[in-house]
Scaffold this motif. Structure first.
Motif, PDB file in Angstrom:
ATOM      1  N   PRO A 140      42.698  41.480  41.755  1.00 39.39           N
ATOM      2  CA  PRO A 140      42.024  40.181  41.742  1.00 39.39           C
ATOM      3  C   PRO A 140      41.224  39.928  40.457  1.00 39.39           C
ATOM      4  O   PRO A 140      40.813  38.801  40.196  1.00 39.39           O
ATOM      5  N   PHE A 141      41.010  40.946  39.677  1.00 44.25           N
ATOM      6  CA  PHE A 141      40.203  40.790  38.456  1.00 44.25           C
ATOM      7  C   PHE A 141      41.051  40.616  37.206  1.00 44.25           C
ATOM      8  O   PHE A 141      40.741  39.809  36.343  1.00 44.25           O
ATOM      9  N   THR A 142      42.121  41.437  37.112  1.00 45.40           N
ATOM     10  CA  THR A 142      42.922  41.413  35.877  1.00 45.40           C
ATOM     11  C   THR A 142      44.305  40.812  36.081  1.00 45.40           C
ATOM     12  O   THR A 142      44.993  40.517  35.114  1.00 45.40           O
ATOM     13  N   GLY A 143      44.717  40.656  37.334  1.00 45.47           N
ATOM     14  CA  GLY A 143      46.071  40.157  37.598  1.00 45.47           C
ATOM     15  C   GLY A 143      47.144  41.219  37.499  1.00 45.47           C
ATOM     16  O   GLY A 143      48.322  40.930  37.706  1.00 45.47           O
ATOM     17  N   ALA A 144      46.766  42.446  37.190  1.00 47.34           N
ATOM     18  CA  ALA A 144      47.758  43.518  37.041  1.00 47.34           C
ATOM     19  C   ALA A 144      48.436  43.802  38.376  1.00 47.34           C
ATOM     20  O   ALA A 144      47.794  43.750  39.427  1.00 47.34           O
ATOM     21  N   GLU A 145      49.728  44.090  38.319  1.00 50.26           N
ATOM     22  CA  GLU A 145      50.465  44.474  39.525  1.00 50.26           C
ATOM     23  C   GLU A 145      50.309  45.965  39.772  1.00 50.26           C
ATOM     24  O   GLU A 145      50.510  46.778  38.867  1.00 50.26           O
ATOM     25  N   LEU A 146      49.951  46.307  40.992  1.00 51.24           N
ATOM     26  CA  LEU A 146      49.719  47.706  41.354  1.00 51.24           C
ATOM     27  C   LEU A 146      50.522  48.044  42.600  1.00 51.24           C
ATOM     28  O   LEU A 146      50.908  47.154  43.361  1.00 51.24           O
ATOM     29  N   THR A 147      50.739  49.345  42.804  1.00 43.11           N
ATOM     30  CA  THR A 147      51.390  49.800  44.033  1.00 43.11           C
ATOM     31  C   THR A 147      50.315  50.114  45.064  1.00 43.11           C
ATOM     32  O   THR A 147      49.368  50.854  44.770  1.00 43.11           O
ATOM     33  N   ALA A 148      50.450  49.543  46.246  1.00 45.75           N
ATOM     34  CA  ALA A 148      49.522  49.820  47.350  1.00 45.75           C
ATOM     35  C   ALA A 148      50.158  50.844  48.288  1.00 45.75           C
ATOM     36  O   ALA A 148      51.346  50.765  48.591  1.00 45.75           O
TER      37      ALA A 148
END
Lengths: 257, 223
Positions: A140-148
């Motif tokens: 939510p801060f950088t827009g980076a896509e991460l694996t959850a």
């Protein structure tokens, strides 16, 4: 608060059919005695969680105690697990694979009461991402896509440690692996130790787990002298037993006799 | 494991660098570099060890932080299967659900392949292991082209060299496909071609690696 108990009683009290049980530890820090005690109890339908399941995981799968295995790495010489995966013997085995860091992050999330963990690397660009239980989230801060990754919260963690004090605080010793993370994530923890002392001597960089995180402690004979987990990840004598269904079956009968 | 393969991989590690090496051949090559020419090389194990010592401050979770945080210069990966784009398989041979051979799985391999600044892959050069497309992408090399890693946000350069018991393959910067750049002494290009399962590109000038020195061989035998 941790109680010191005979190993068989501890296993009777904590190991139940259908439970999700984490076995963690590398090299000499493998909970070998606890695995044998679990084999004698003959549980069914376990979900076994182990970053590198090792001979303990191999034995439990070969004995037909495990319905599902959650893991990151299968060392060579674990033929019972491979036999279950390739030939369905003694029963088909469901698997869920994660990266090593993914396992550590899942435990850490469970220990922290978080519903999921995030990692940036380890799944993106791999074939595992589509086959295992993960999702993609956006920061939510950088827009980076991460694996959850879903949090791990096993019913029980089983680890081996060097020693405990009488109050039930445990000093781990050996290659750390993710024993700390597993104990803190699990609802209950069974720790085998080689000795119980009046007071733990502070040891540089030694991980101490507080008594409040541990359910039962059992004293077992000392593991063979410490060796690097890497150099001989799986005992060659175990690979020999594991490599043959008949040899394994008679080994199991002996353990249970 | 071939001495010449380990020695060639070890020479790719520079003094003062931080490398991460899994068990087996990768760890042997890293230790060799430390013993011979890179005394200040830091060797992180995927089992949470630093220079071979169990370190509570370097658990598995710390290794992941260091990789994702960009602190690791080079990852050494032992592969079971590699393809024309340097992708690595250590998961299964055959179909995932019905494998003909179940391999070790991912461990820290995928994190290393993503996060280390560069990756050196080690494996014996045999036809079944050198395939046009790996059965399973355990750890990404260039995936399928030169822009794929950047597109997915993978930090490091990926596979910069595949070191085998026959020679060295490196990606062509324009296509990301592996090219034979060096052979070991006494190895012919034709032999490498015969053990490679795709039409292998050959460098205009194929080099020959320096034979293992007495010092290197002694270090390998000693540790």
């Amino acid at each position: 608060m941790a109680t010191i108990s005979p190993l068989a009683d501890a296993v009777d009290a904590l190991v139940h059919d259908g439970a999700e049980i984490a076995f963690e530890g590398l090299g000499a820090a493998v909970p070998a005695a606890a695995a044998r005690a679990v084999l004698r109890r003959r549980p069914r339908d376990l979900t076994l969680v182990g970053t590198a399941p090792g001979p303990a995981g191999d034995q439990l799968v070969g004995a037909g105690c495990v319905r599902k295995l959650v893991f990151s790495r299968l060392d060579p010489g674990l033929h019972r697990i491979r036999d279950a995966l390739v030939a369905g013997w003694p029963a088909p085995l469901e698997i869920e694979e994660h990266t090593q860091a993914g396992m550590a992050a899942r435990y850490a999330a469970g220990a922290s009461g978080l519903p999921f963990a995030t990692v940036r690397d380890g799944y993106t660009g791999t074939d595992l991402a589509a086959l295992t239980h993960v999702a993609t989230v956006r920061c939510p801060f950088t827009g980076a896509e991460l694996t959850a990754l879903p949090a791990l919260r096993p019913d029980l963690a089983v680890v081996h440690a060097r020693r405990a004090d009488r109050a039930g605080n445990v000093q781990l010793g050996g290659a750390p692996g993710v024993r700390k993370e597993a104990v803190l994530a699990a609802r209950r923890a069974l720790v085998t130790v080689e000795e119980v002392v009046d007071e733990l001597e502070p040891e540089h960089a030694a991980v101490v787990l507080p008594a409040f995180a541990i359910t039962l402690i059992a004293v077992v004979p000392a593991a063979p002298p410490d060796r690097h987990a890497c150099d001989d990840a799986v005992d060659r004598s175990w690979a020999g037993v594991s490599g043959d269904r008949v040899r394994f079956t008679s080994w199991l009968e002996e353990i249970r006799a | 494991m071939s001495d010449q393969m380990l020695v060639t991989a070890a020479r790719m590690l520079a003094d003062g660098e931080v490398c991460v090496a899994g068990c087996g051949a990768a760890r042997q090559a890293a230790r060799l570099a430390r013993a011979v020419h890179a005394p200040r090389l830091t060797v992180l194990g995927d089992d949470g060890t630093v220079d071979g010592l169990p370190a509570a401050t370097a658990g598995v979770a710390d290794l992941a932080c260091w990789l994702q945080g960009g602190r690791v210069d080079v990852g050494l990966l032992a592969a079971d299967q590699v393809d024309a784009f340097g992708n690595v398989n250590t998961t299964v041979l055959g179909e995932y659900d019905e494998p003909t051979n179940r391999l070790a799985g991912v461990g820290a391999t995928a994190e290393i392949a993503a996060g280390a600044s560069r990756v050196v892959v080690l494996l014996p050069h045999r036809l079944p292991a050198f395939v046009e497309r790996v059965d399973f992408v355990t750890a990404p090399g260039a995936l399928a082209g030169p822009l794929d890693r950047a597109h997915l946000g993978l930090r490091g350069s990926g596979t910069v060299a595949v070191v085998t018991d026959l020679g060295v393959l490196r990606p062509d910067p324009a296509t990301a496909e592996l090219v034979l750049t060096e052979v070991h002494p006494g190895v012919t290009v034709d032999r490498v071609r015969a053990e490679t399962g795709w039409p292998l590109e050959i460098a205009d000038e194929v080099g020959v690696t320096e034979p293992a020195t007495a010092e290197e061989v002694a270090a390998l035998r000693g540790g």
